[in-house]
Write a protein that holds these residues in place. Structure first.
Motif, PDB file in Angstrom:
ATOM      1  N   HIS A  92      43.442  35.600  49.420  1.00  0.00           N
ATOM      2  CA  HIS A  92      44.628  34.738  49.404  1.00  0.00           C
ATOM      3  C   HIS A  92      44.386  33.409  48.697  1.00  0.00           C
ATOM      4  O   HIS A  92      45.321  32.676  48.429  1.00  0.00           O
ATOM      5  CB  HIS A  92      45.193  34.539  50.813  1.00  0.00           C
ATOM      6  N   LEU A  93      43.111  33.113  48.406  1.00  0.00           N
ATOM      7  CA  LEU A  93      42.829  31.873  47.689  1.00  0.00           C
ATOM      8  C   LEU A  93      42.478  32.112  46.226  1.00  0.00           C
ATOM      9  O   LEU A  93      42.097  31.203  45.508  1.00  0.00           O
ATOM     10  CB  LEU A  93      41.681  31.116  48.386  1.00  0.00           C
ATOM     11  N   ARG A  94      42.583  33.377  45.770  1.00  0.00           N
ATOM     12  CA  ARG A  94      42.278  33.678  44.372  1.00  0.00           C
ATOM     13  C   ARG A  94      43.540  33.655  43.540  1.00  0.00           C
ATOM     14  O   ARG A  94      44.609  34.066  43.996  1.00  0.00           O
ATOM     15  CB  ARG A  94      41.646  35.072  44.246  1.00  0.00           C
ATOM     16  N   GLN A  95      43.378  33.227  42.290  1.00  0.00           N
ATOM     17  CA  GLN A  95      44.522  33.184  41.371  1.00  0.00           C
ATOM     18  C   GLN A  95      44.725  34.545  40.704  1.00  0.00           C
ATOM     19  O   GLN A  95      44.839  34.647  39.488  1.00  0.00           O
ATOM     20  CB  GLN A  95      44.294  32.107  40.304  1.00  0.00           C
ATOM     21  N   THR A  96      44.722  35.580  41.526  1.00  0.00           N
ATOM     22  CA  THR A  96      45.007  36.916  41.000  1.00  0.00           C
ATOM     23  C   THR A  96      46.184  37.491  41.767  1.00  0.00           C
ATOM     24  O   THR A  96      46.411  37.118  42.916  1.00  0.00           O
ATOM     25  CB  THR A  96      43.817  37.881  41.200  1.00  0.00           C
TER      26      THR A  96
ATOM     27  N   LEU B 162      50.212  47.044  52.553  1.00  0.00           N
ATOM     28  CA  LEU B 162      51.147  45.939  52.793  1.00  0.00           C
ATOM     29  C   LEU B 162      50.411  44.680  53.221  1.00  0.00           C
ATOM     30  O   LEU B 162      50.757  43.576  52.809  1.00  0.00           O
ATOM     31  CB  LEU B 162      52.179  46.336  53.853  1.00  0.00           C
ATOM     32  N   ILE B 163      49.399  44.860  54.069  1.00  0.00           N
ATOM     33  CA  ILE B 163      48.604  43.721  54.530  1.00  0.00           C
ATOM     34  C   ILE B 163      47.876  43.107  53.332  1.00  0.00           C
ATOM     35  O   ILE B 163      47.857  41.884  53.154  1.00  0.00           O
ATOM     36  CB  ILE B 163      47.585  44.179  55.596  1.00  0.00           C
ATOM     37  N   GLU B 164      47.296  43.985  52.518  1.00  0.00           N
ATOM     38  CA  GLU B 164      46.583  43.503  51.333  1.00  0.00           C
ATOM     39  C   GLU B 164      47.547  42.803  50.375  1.00  0.00           C
ATOM     40  O   GLU B 164      47.193  41.791  49.767  1.00  0.00           O
ATOM     41  CB  GLU B 164      45.884  44.667  50.622  1.00  0.00           C
ATOM     42  N   ALA B 165      48.757  43.345  50.258  1.00  0.00           N
ATOM     43  CA  ALA B 165      49.741  42.738  49.361  1.00  0.00           C
ATOM     44  C   ALA B 165      50.065  41.321  49.812  1.00  0.00           C
ATOM     45  O   ALA B 165      50.167  40.409  48.988  1.00  0.00           O
ATOM     46  CB  ALA B 165      51.004  43.588  49.309  1.00  0.00           C
ATOM     47  N   ASN B 172      47.595  33.604  54.376  1.00  0.00           N
ATOM     48  CA  ASN B 172      46.372  33.670  55.173  1.00  0.00           C
ATOM     49  C   ASN B 172      46.596  34.640  56.332  1.00  0.00           C
ATOM     50  O   ASN B 172      47.674  35.235  56.458  1.00  0.00           O
ATOM     51  CB  ASN B 172      45.958  32.272  55.651  1.00  0.00           C
ATOM     52  N   ALA B 173      45.574  34.783  57.168  1.00  0.00           N
ATOM     53  CA  ALA B 173      45.644  35.805  58.223  1.00  0.00           C
ATOM     54  C   ALA B 173      46.858  35.592  59.117  1.00  0.00           C
ATOM     55  O   ALA B 173      47.587  36.537  59.427  1.00  0.00           O
ATOM     56  CB  ALA B 173      44.365  35.773  59.045  1.00  0.00           C
ATOM     57  N   VAL B 180      54.473  39.849  57.920  1.00  0.00           N
ATOM     58  CA  VAL B 180      54.427  41.273  57.574  1.00  0.00           C
ATOM     59  C   VAL B 180      54.106  42.160  58.786  1.00  0.00           C
ATOM     60  O   VAL B 180      54.898  43.009  59.167  1.00  0.00           O
ATOM     61  CB  VAL B 180      53.411  41.526  56.437  1.00  0.00           C
ATOM     62  N   THR B 181      52.951  41.909  59.409  1.00  0.00           N
ATOM     63  CA  THR B 181      52.535  42.794  60.493  1.00  0.00           C
ATOM     64  C   THR B 181      53.537  42.811  61.643  1.00  0.00           C
ATOM     65  O   THR B 181      54.014  43.870  62.053  1.00  0.00           O
ATOM     66  CB  THR B 181      51.153  42.380  61.024  1.00  0.00           C
ATOM     67  N   LEU B 182      53.877  41.604  62.142  1.00  0.00           N
ATOM     68  CA  LEU B 182      54.750  41.520  63.317  1.00  0.00           C
ATOM     69  C   LEU B 182      56.137  42.138  63.074  1.00  0.00           C
ATOM     70  O   LEU B 182      56.600  42.942  63.884  1.00  0.00           O
ATOM     71  CB  LEU B 182      54.850  40.067  63.791  1.00  0.00           C
TER      72      LEU B 182
END
Lengths: 367, 268
Positions: A92-96, B162-165, B172-173, B180-182
């Motif tokens: 989540h902190l990467r610019q990808t 979806l989590i990865e997306a 963040n977590a 998404v998860t909830l």
């Protein structure tokens, strides 16, 4: 296409004098248990490049993409994005941004909310967010569908939403994991051109994973062919196709005709072979060998002739179907001569340098 | 013609099965309006006086309050523990995961009398006196399973990408969980809670072993029938219990798309 991509590369290298490359991998390794998925990869992708990772399933290309995105941590090596070491930076902190193979659209959000999610997380104000979402929507030709839910879209439309959702964030590098894999052939070919158009328009660096050699040849500025977690060859499509570095590359991209003459192994592509009719003379300087047509395969636009040479090897020749329909089939079982310009063949240097044992095996066979 | 008779027979069979299942249940609310305090056909007359009597019965009042408090507390506990367990089992791979997963589900398979007796012995052994809290503990053991199963089934049906997306887009977590998860597992959690509450509200066996001096509503019913007293009131209370347990089950079925939420657990 080829001319354009050369220009694009020159443009990129001119920029790279000022800026670090968009992506740089050095000695990246990753294994799962005893399986080595990525076995030491070095790679540099310039800004604005359309770079393709091509390989069969299990070659490590998707793992490499996941390592770049940050979903996996490498066992060894470094990953740099725009000159910054991100090897241990969470995704989540990467610019990808990634376009997933299954699209991974949030089913509970509308198209607009899906596309705007990344911007919302970054705290972009609502007005700007909506404007950028609309721009992204019209870029992928989906204007007016913003209120729909993903399950109200067709496969091709979902694919475009996934693309818009990634591109709208203007990432340093856009990662695409076989994004066209689930589409039918016609749509896939349309999207190939569409993707290329969008990439040129937004100027974002694309790293594209596919197992489809045609896709790789059509879209890439440069491509890397992968096998067993290693890169076999990196180069522009023309170079990889015309001058494959290894027998694997020759075999994986296009139909490979590998011959060995006087201890030298080389590749002759099927379209470089001239099939001579009786009485037809080869042009001067051509190499000629004779054989029998074992099989004729009609593939619509062209016909493949599988020829068994008198010296034992099998070659495939391709001809456009310019004659009257059905004419090709009469060649089956005939004796023909195949001719080619020696300059159009490509010697498998790499292979020769790599394994002397392979050569000596052939020598013994011949004796 | 054959197919007509086959269809007719099939429909008749379905109707008979439904009658077999629900006729006895329908009888009870009917008796609740019976003006005589002796259950016999035909009904002597219709009245609502038993509702007033029941409403004013202090035993029923305390029983209802206890059932409600125990049910809600057990559900709340099961919600937290069951969801966490489901997440852990879904997310992580560790040695003995399948065994742990089985252990979570086991309380549902165990006969209530075993669970009840075991808990009773344990409370005696440790010197914990029986109260609403021991009832809550008893109910939580099987309520966890309901929530756990519901949430885990939903997690398994949810695309992992979806989590990865979400993470890929910069969440963040916590943001990933919230956005998404909830939303994706929310209805599974709610339907799990509904079913858990329904299960707790009419539970008798485990409660018998874990309750102190106070009675829950089902225990009050049980006692009243055994003593043969206040039978008209029993009909009113039972009608009420049916209503209170059916509503959450219907809501739960709606939330999960009506699929796979058979309340098989009532067999215990």
């Amino acid at each position: 296409m080829a001319i354009h991509s050369r220009e694009a590369r020159h443009g990129a290298s001119a920029k790279s004098a000022l800026r670090p490359p968009a992506l740089r991998l050095e000695g990246v390794r990753k294994s799962y248990g005893h399986v080595l998925a990525v076995a030491g990869v070095d790679l540099t992708v310039q800004e604005g490049e359309f770079f393709t990772l091509l390989g069969p399933s299990g070659s490590g290309k998707t793992t490499l993409l996941r390592l770049i995105a940050g979903f996996e941590r490498p066992d060894a090596g470094t990953i740099e994005l725009a000159g910054r070491d991100v090897t241990s930076t969470p995704p989540h902190l990467r610019q990808t941004n990634t376009v997933f193979q299954d699209y991974a659209l949030f089913p509970h959000m509308t198209v607009a909310d899906n596309i705007g999610y990344g911007l919302r997380i970054k705290g972009i104000p609502k007005a700007e967010r909506e404007e950028r979402v609309q721009t992204a929507l019209s870029m992928v030709r989906l204007a007016g569908l913003d209120k729909r839910k993903p399950n109200q879209l067709s496969g091709g439309q979902r694919q475009r939403v996934a693309l818009a959702r990634a591109v709208v964030n203007e990432p340093e590098v856009l990662l695409l994991d076989e994004p066209l894999g689930a589409l039918d052939l016609k749509l896939r070919q349309e999207m190939q051109l569409e993707l290329k158009r969008i990439q040129q328009k937004v100027g974002i660096t694309f790293v594209y994973v596919t197992h489809d050699q045609e896709e790789a040849l059509t879209m890439s500025d440069r491509m890397a062919v992968m096998a067993d977690g290693k890169i076999e060859q990196i180069g522009p499509p023309v170079e990889v196709y015309e001058r494959p570095a290894t027998e694997f590359v020759a075999g994986f991209i296009g139909i490979s005709n590998v011959l060995e003459r006087n201890g030298i192994r080389f590749v002759v592509r099927p379209e470089k072979l001239h099939m001579l009719e009786e009485g037809q003379e080869p042009r001067s300087g051509m190499t000629v060998e004779s054989g029998i047509v074992e099989q004729v395969v009609y593939v619509g636009m062209s016909t493949r002739y599988i020829v068994r040479l008198d010296r034992g090897e099998q070659l495939v020749a391709v001809r456009q179907n310019m004659d009257a329909p059905g004419q090709a089939l009469r060649y089956e079982g005939r004796r023909v001569r195949l001719a080619w310009v020696p300059g159009h063949t490509y010697v498998l240097d790499h292979q020769r340098a790599r394994g002397e044992s392979a050569l000596s095996e052939h020598d013994t066979e011949e004796r | 013609m054959e197919s007509f008779w086959a269809r007719f027979a099939l429909r008749l069979w379905v109707v008979l099965i439904l009658l077999f299942l629900f006729l006895p249940l329908a009888l009870i609310p009917l008796y609740a309006f019976n003006s005589s305090n002796i259950e016999s056909w035909p009904l002597a007359g219709l009245t609502t006086k038993w509702f007033t009597t029941t409403w004013n019965d202090p035993d029923v009042q305390t029983g209802f309050a206890l059932s409600l408090r125990a049910g809600l507390t057990a559900t709340a506990l099961a919600l937290v523990l069951g969801s966490c367990a489901a997440f852990a089992i879904h997310r992580m791979t560790f040695f003995g995961r399948d065994v742990v997963s089985l252990l979570f589900v086991l309380p549902l398979a165990l006969p209530g009398i075993v669970t009840g007796l075991a808990l009773n012995s344990f409370f005696h052994f440790t010197g914990i006196s029986l109260s609403i809290w021991t009832i809550v503990v008893g109910h939580t053991t099987f309520c966890i399973v309901i929530v756990y199963n519901n949430v885990l089934a939903r997690l398994r049906r949810t695309q992992g990408s979806l989590i990865e997306a979400a993470m890929d887009l910069g969440a963040n977590a916590f943001q990933t969980f919230r956005d998404v998860t909830l939303p994706l597992i929310g209805t599974a959690i709610v339907s799990g809670a509904m079913l858990a509450f329904a299960l707790s509200f009419d539970e008798v066996i485990v409660t018998t072993f874990t309750a102190g001096a106070q009675n829950t509503l089902p225990m009050w019913i049980f006692g009243a029938i055994r003593l043969g007293q206040k039978l008209p009131e029993v009909n009113v209370v039972v009608s009420f219990v049916i209503l209170v347990t059916i509503i959450p089950v219907v809501i739960a079925a709606r939330l999960t798309g009506g699929s796979g939420i058979a309340r098989t657990t009532t067999a215990r």
